[in-house]
Each structure stands twice: as C-alpha cells, then as structure tokens.
Design a protein around this motif. Structure first.
Motif, PDB file in Angstrom:
ATOM      1  N   VAL A 183      56.108  25.581  31.319  1.00 40.54           N
ATOM      2  CA  VAL A 183      56.280  26.666  32.294  1.00 40.54           C
ATOM      3  C   VAL A 183      57.662  26.577  32.941  1.00 40.54           C
ATOM      4  N   GLY A 184      58.104  25.371  33.253  1.00 39.35           N
ATOM      5  CA  GLY A 184      59.440  25.193  33.827  1.00 39.35           C
ATOM      6  C   GLY A 184      60.526  25.684  32.892  1.00 39.35           C
ATOM      7  N   CYS A 185      60.381  25.412  31.602  1.00 43.10           N
ATOM      8  CA  CYS A 185      61.361  25.887  30.612  1.00 43.10           C
ATOM      9  C   CYS A 185      61.349  27.411  30.507  1.00 43.10           C
ATOM     10  N   ILE A 186      60.167  27.994  30.574  1.00 39.92           N
ATOM     11  CA  ILE A 186      60.056  29.454  30.522  1.00 39.92           C
ATOM     12  C   ILE A 186      60.730  30.076  31.744  1.00 39.92           C
ATOM     13  N   ILE A 187      60.498  29.492  32.908  1.00 37.74           N
ATOM     14  CA  ILE A 187      61.125  30.005  34.139  1.00 37.74           C
ATOM     15  C   ILE A 187      62.640  29.903  34.038  1.00 37.74           C
ATOM     16  N   ALA A 188      63.133  28.768  33.564  1.00 36.83           N
ATOM     17  CA  ALA A 188      64.581  28.592  33.414  1.00 36.83           C
ATOM     18  C   ALA A 188      65.151  29.619  32.440  1.00 36.83           C
ATOM     19  N   SER A 189      64.429  29.895  31.373  1.00 32.32           N
ATOM     20  CA  SER A 189      64.885  30.900  30.406  1.00 32.32           C
ATOM     21  C   SER A 189      64.938  32.284  31.031  1.00 32.32           C
ATOM     22  N   CYS A 190      63.910  32.627  31.813  1.00 35.95           N
ATOM     23  CA  CYS A 190      63.879  33.930  32.488  1.00 35.95           C
ATOM     24  C   CYS A 190      65.056  34.081  33.446  1.00 35.95           C
ATOM     25  N   VAL A 191      65.348  33.052  34.197  1.00 40.52           N
ATOM     26  CA  VAL A 191      66.466  33.100  35.143  1.00 40.52           C
ATOM     27  C   VAL A 191      67.777  33.290  34.391  1.00 40.52           C
TER      28      VAL A 191
END
Length: 64
Positions: free
Chosen positions: A42-50
């Motif tokens: 989830v942290g990686c997905i959030i970083a990708s979205c940002v």
C-alpha cells in the motif's frame, strides 16, 4: 479563504485528504486488516500515486 477553495480543486490535495481520512480510520478503527507486507505494498502504491500526480500537475494552486 479563496486559496482553500482553489486547493480543493487540486487532485493532489484531494488524494491527500482521502489518504488522511483512511489513515485515521485505520489507526483508530482497524478499518482494514492488513499485514506488514500488505502495508508495504500500500505504501508503494501511495508513493506511485503521488509521483503520477506530481507529473500531471501543470500549475500552482494559486492559479486554479
């Protein structure tokens, strides 16, 4: 007050607000039963979205 309304038009600000709400729900209610490995994903997905939102940003909030 005008800058607040302009800020709410920003997809990055909208994403940040949604992320803050989900973080509060997760912290206090245990909204999602997620393992540490799941939290890393989830942290990686959030970083990708940002990162994507940063690339699609074309103007500062004050110009919206």
């Amino acid at each position: 007050m005008d800058i607040i309304f302009k800020s709410l038009k920003s997809k990055t600000v909208q994403f940040s607000i949604a992320l803050a709400v989900l973080s509060i729900l997760q912290g206090y209610v245990g909204f999602l039963p997620v393992s540490p490995a799941g939290q890393a994903v989830v942290g990686c997905i959030i970083a990708s979205c940002v990162t994507v939102l940063r690339f699609v940003t074309v103007s500062p909030i004050t110009e919206k």
